[in-house]
Design an enzyme around this catalytic site. Sequence first.
Site, PDB file in Angstrom:
ATOM      1  N   ASP A 121      53.979  38.899  49.192  1.00  0.00           N
ATOM      2  CA  ASP A 121      52.422  38.804  48.616  1.00  0.00           C
ATOM      3  C   ASP A 121      51.922  40.251  48.787  1.00  0.00           C
ATOM      4  OD1 ASP A 121      50.073  38.201  47.287  1.00  0.00           O
ATOM      5  OD2 ASP A 121      49.982  36.243  48.461  1.00  0.00           O
TER       6      ASP A 121
ATOM      7  N   ASP B 234      54.917  43.375  45.675  1.00  0.00           N
ATOM      8  CA  ASP B 234      54.172  43.651  44.371  1.00  0.00           C
ATOM      9  C   ASP B 234      55.044  43.037  43.200  1.00  0.00           C
ATOM     10  OD1 ASP B 234      52.529  44.231  42.062  1.00  0.00           O
ATOM     11  OD2 ASP B 234      52.067  46.298  42.836  1.00  0.00           O
ATOM     12  N   VAL B 235      54.845  42.000  42.427  1.00  0.00           N
ATOM     13  CA  VAL B 235      55.786  41.596  41.476  1.00  0.00           C
ATOM     14  C   VAL B 235      55.717  42.572  40.313  1.00  0.00           C
ATOM     15  CG1 VAL B 235      55.549  39.092  42.280  1.00  0.00           C
ATOM     16  CG2 VAL B 235      54.269  39.903  40.493  1.00  0.00           C
TER      17      VAL B 235
ATOM     18  N   ASN C 134      56.118  32.389  42.780  1.00  0.00           N
ATOM     19  CA  ASN C 134      54.945  31.611  42.464  1.00  0.00           C
ATOM     20  C   ASN C 134      53.630  32.317  42.063  1.00  0.00           C
ATOM     21  OD1 ASN C 134      52.630  29.233  43.072  1.00  0.00           O
ATOM     22  ND2 ASN C 134      52.376  30.988  44.726  1.00  0.00           N
TER      23      ASN C 134
ATOM     24  N   TYR D  78      47.658  33.090  29.775  1.00  0.00           N
ATOM     25  CA  TYR D  78      48.342  32.393  30.728  1.00  0.00           C
ATOM     26  C   TYR D  78      49.111  31.297  30.029  1.00  0.00           C
ATOM     27  CZ  TYR D  78      48.176  29.371  34.803  1.00  0.00           C
ATOM     28  OH  TYR D  78      48.537  28.588  36.002  1.00  0.00           O
TER      29      TYR D  78
ATOM     30  N   LYS E  33      53.099  31.058  30.989  1.00  0.00           N
ATOM     31  CA  LYS E  33      53.658  29.982  31.434  1.00  0.00           C
ATOM     32  C   LYS E  33      54.618  29.120  30.809  1.00  0.00           C
ATOM     33  CE  LYS E  33      51.590  30.330  35.533  1.00  0.00           C
ATOM     34  NZ  LYS E  33      52.333  30.602  36.768  1.00  0.00           N
TER      35      LYS E  33
ATOM     36  N   THR F 284      42.888  24.367  44.362  1.00  0.00           N
ATOM     37  CA  THR F 284      43.056  25.775  45.089  1.00  0.00           C
ATOM     38  C   THR F 284      41.909  26.501  45.237  1.00  0.00           C
ATOM     39  OG1 THR F 284      43.716  27.000  42.686  1.00  0.00           O
ATOM     40  CG2 THR F 284      45.291  25.760  44.219  1.00  0.00           C
TER      41      THR F 284
END
Length: 238
Positions: A37, A51-52, A78, A145, A149, A180
């Site tokens: 993360d 860092d994606v 994720n 989003y 997805k 969450t």
Amino acid sequence: MKKLENKVAVVTGGSSGIGLAIVKKFIAEGATAIVADVVPPKEELPFFEFDVTNVASIKQAVTDIVANYGKIDILVANAGVAEKKAPISELDEANWQKVIAIDLTGVVLTNKYVVAQMEKQKTPASVINMSSILGVVGSAKSQAYSAAKAGVINYTKSQAITYASKQIRFNAIAPGYVNTPLLKTLPKETTDSMVEKMPIGRLAEPEEIANVASFLASDEASIITGAVIAADGGYTAQ
């Protein structure tokens, strides 16, 4: 013997929410589970900065993880961010770019460098990419989003076909609305609306999604490849 005994797992976005629940579940099942993360977890857990959106960060993290643990058996891609919802005529273009960069391109880049390591190992491995209910159904005022997805789902199916012969399984999880920390920042009327849409009559808990991930990562799931697994109110698309 525990379900994930002797496995090394990398979970992006593992510092909170669903990712943290997955890390804890994997550890309980015997795995060495690593939080990957941009921020460290508040708890004492194995952590590597990841860092994606940054190829150099991904490559360095993969190198460091393998140097410390010798291999990567499981990847859970994720990491993700929410969007600014609005009609398309009012689209925030900068937010579109950010969400696509993290929620879709980030999954692909993470897969690229982790799967390259998995190929070198020549042993069975599992890749789980996190999609969403919005990847398979519509939602008002959702652009980036939903697009990201949905992209994760078809991308994952393609990789499942590509890598099946190499014993690297690809699956995606498409959860319904989950309780969450992110949801706690939303207005009550928004979360109430989410609950109304859930067939089970409540928000899913992160631990329930973690249970699905644990099964998919295990050897028990070796015949389930390329499926989009719905969890707690989501919808399944094979």
